[in-house]
Design a protein around this motif. Structure first.
Motif, PDB file in Angstrom:
ATOM      1  N   TYR A 110      57.849  21.189 119.876  1.00  0.00           N
ATOM      2  CA  TYR A 110      57.763  19.753 120.059  1.00  0.00           C
ATOM      3  C   TYR A 110      56.928  19.156 118.942  1.00  0.00           C
ATOM      4  O   TYR A 110      56.104  19.832 118.305  1.00  0.00           O
ATOM      5  CB  TYR A 110      57.074  19.415 121.390  1.00  0.00           C
ATOM      6  CG  TYR A 110      57.805  19.827 122.639  1.00  0.00           C
ATOM      7  CD1 TYR A 110      57.705  21.126 123.133  1.00  0.00           C
ATOM      8  CD2 TYR A 110      58.566  18.909 123.365  1.00  0.00           C
ATOM      9  CE1 TYR A 110      58.356  21.502 124.299  1.00  0.00           C
ATOM     10  CE2 TYR A 110      59.211  19.277 124.534  1.00  0.00           C
ATOM     11  CZ  TYR A 110      59.104  20.565 124.993  1.00  0.00           C
ATOM     12  OH  TYR A 110      59.746  20.934 126.164  1.00  0.00           O
ATOM     13  N   GLN A 155      54.573  15.496 118.327  1.00  0.00           N
ATOM     14  CA  GLN A 155      54.041  14.305 118.984  1.00  0.00           C
ATOM     15  C   GLN A 155      53.237  13.487 118.002  1.00  0.00           C
ATOM     16  O   GLN A 155      52.258  13.975 117.431  1.00  0.00           O
ATOM     17  CB  GLN A 155      53.172  14.703 120.185  1.00  0.00           C
ATOM     18  CG  GLN A 155      52.756  13.516 121.057  1.00  0.00           C
ATOM     19  CD  GLN A 155      52.027  13.965 122.308  1.00  0.00           C
ATOM     20  OE1 GLN A 155      51.250  14.909 122.277  1.00  0.00           O
ATOM     21  NE2 GLN A 155      52.259  13.278 123.431  1.00  0.00           N
ATOM     22  N   LEU A 207      56.047  13.259 123.822  1.00  0.00           N
ATOM     23  CA  LEU A 207      56.506  14.524 123.247  1.00  0.00           C
ATOM     24  C   LEU A 207      57.948  14.373 122.797  1.00  0.00           C
ATOM     25  O   LEU A 207      58.761  13.797 123.496  1.00  0.00           O
ATOM     26  CB  LEU A 207      56.465  15.624 124.299  1.00  0.00           C
ATOM     27  CG  LEU A 207      55.136  16.197 124.734  1.00  0.00           C
ATOM     28  CD1 LEU A 207      55.358  17.094 125.926  1.00  0.00           C
ATOM     29  CD2 LEU A 207      54.503  16.970 123.603  1.00  0.00           C
ATOM     30  N   SER A 233      47.193  19.421 124.029  1.00  0.00           N
ATOM     31  CA  SER A 233      48.570  19.692 124.456  1.00  0.00           C
ATOM     32  C   SER A 233      48.668  19.595 125.979  1.00  0.00           C
ATOM     33  O   SER A 233      47.649  19.642 126.680  1.00  0.00           O
ATOM     34  CB  SER A 233      49.004  21.074 123.973  1.00  0.00           C
ATOM     35  OG  SER A 233      48.247  22.076 124.612  1.00  0.00           O
TER      36      SER A 233
END
Lengths: 114, 112
Positions: A36, A38, A44, B43
């Motif tokens: 991913y 971001q 995301l 994350s």
């Protein structure tokens, strides 16, 4: 359990160079890993699905020749950003699926291209 | 209609209150649902997964699933400032249970 690591956590590079990011599942085998990206204050964005022993599947709009993905083993996938440019600066996050189809994320790699 | 929808917030609650985060999804065939927490600059971290209708509790967190109404919610009891983060709802992509579709996330702010 279900720990995913990424390396490096942060990288600064010059424009035009290539950067490799590693994603490892530490305590389980992951046949499928995901990459991913971001950008700040954004959602995301899935870039690609990485399958062990086969070619990665890229999402629409993601250049496969720019973002090279290799999933050489059941515990390691790598993302190489080739000929990086400032617009590639972002937060890159990998995730891995357990056999229960639950995704666990790595801590991410922050890339800054000067 | 987006496949997974969340209110972007911010949702502001006082410390000690119950925070209620909601998510709706479009695929009636979805069987698994996930809540992730993402702190700023970090994350996502898996908090809860739920597969059956009803409630599932884990500490201060309760996930609630209503398949008939196609919504899944996350309740955080006794909210703490450390719960301040963005909460992401995720559902497997129809026809491809490996991939997840994420909502845009709800930003939660817990003030002292």
């Amino acid at each position: 359990g279900a720990v995913v690591s990424q390396h490096p956590s942060r990288v600064i590079c010059k424009s035009g160079t290539s950067v490799k990011i590693e994603c490892r599942s530490l305590d389980f085998q992951a046949t499928t890993m995901f990459w991913y990206r971001q950008f700040p204050k954004q959602s995301l964005m899935l870039m690609a699905t990485s399958n062990e022993g086969s070619k990665a599947t890229y999402e629409q709009g993601v250049e496969k020749d720019k973002f090279l993905i290799n999933h050489a083993s059941l515990t390691l996938s790598t993302l190489t950003v080739t000929s990086a440019h400032p617009e590639d600066s972002s937060f890159y996050i990998c995730s891995a699926n357990t056999h229960q189809e639950t995704q666990y994320f790595g801590p991410g790699t922050r890339l800054l291209v000067l | 209609q987006k496949e997974v929808e969340q209110n972007s917030g911010p949702l502001s609650v006082p410390e000690g209150a119950i925070a209620s985060l909601n998510c709706t999804y479009s695929d009636r065939g979805s069987q698994s649902f996930f809540w992730y927490r993402q702190y700023s600059g970090k994350s996502p971290e898996l908090i809860m997964s739920i597969y059956s209708n009803g409630d599932k509790e884990d500490g201060r967190f309760t996930a609630q699933l209503n398949k008939a109404s196609q919504y899944v919610s996350l309740l955080i009891r006794d909210s703490q400032p450390s719960d301040s983060a963005t909460y992401l709802c995720a559902v497997p992509l129809p026809g491809n249970t490996d991939k997840l579709i994420f909502g845009t996330g709800t930003r939660l702010q817990v003030f002292p």
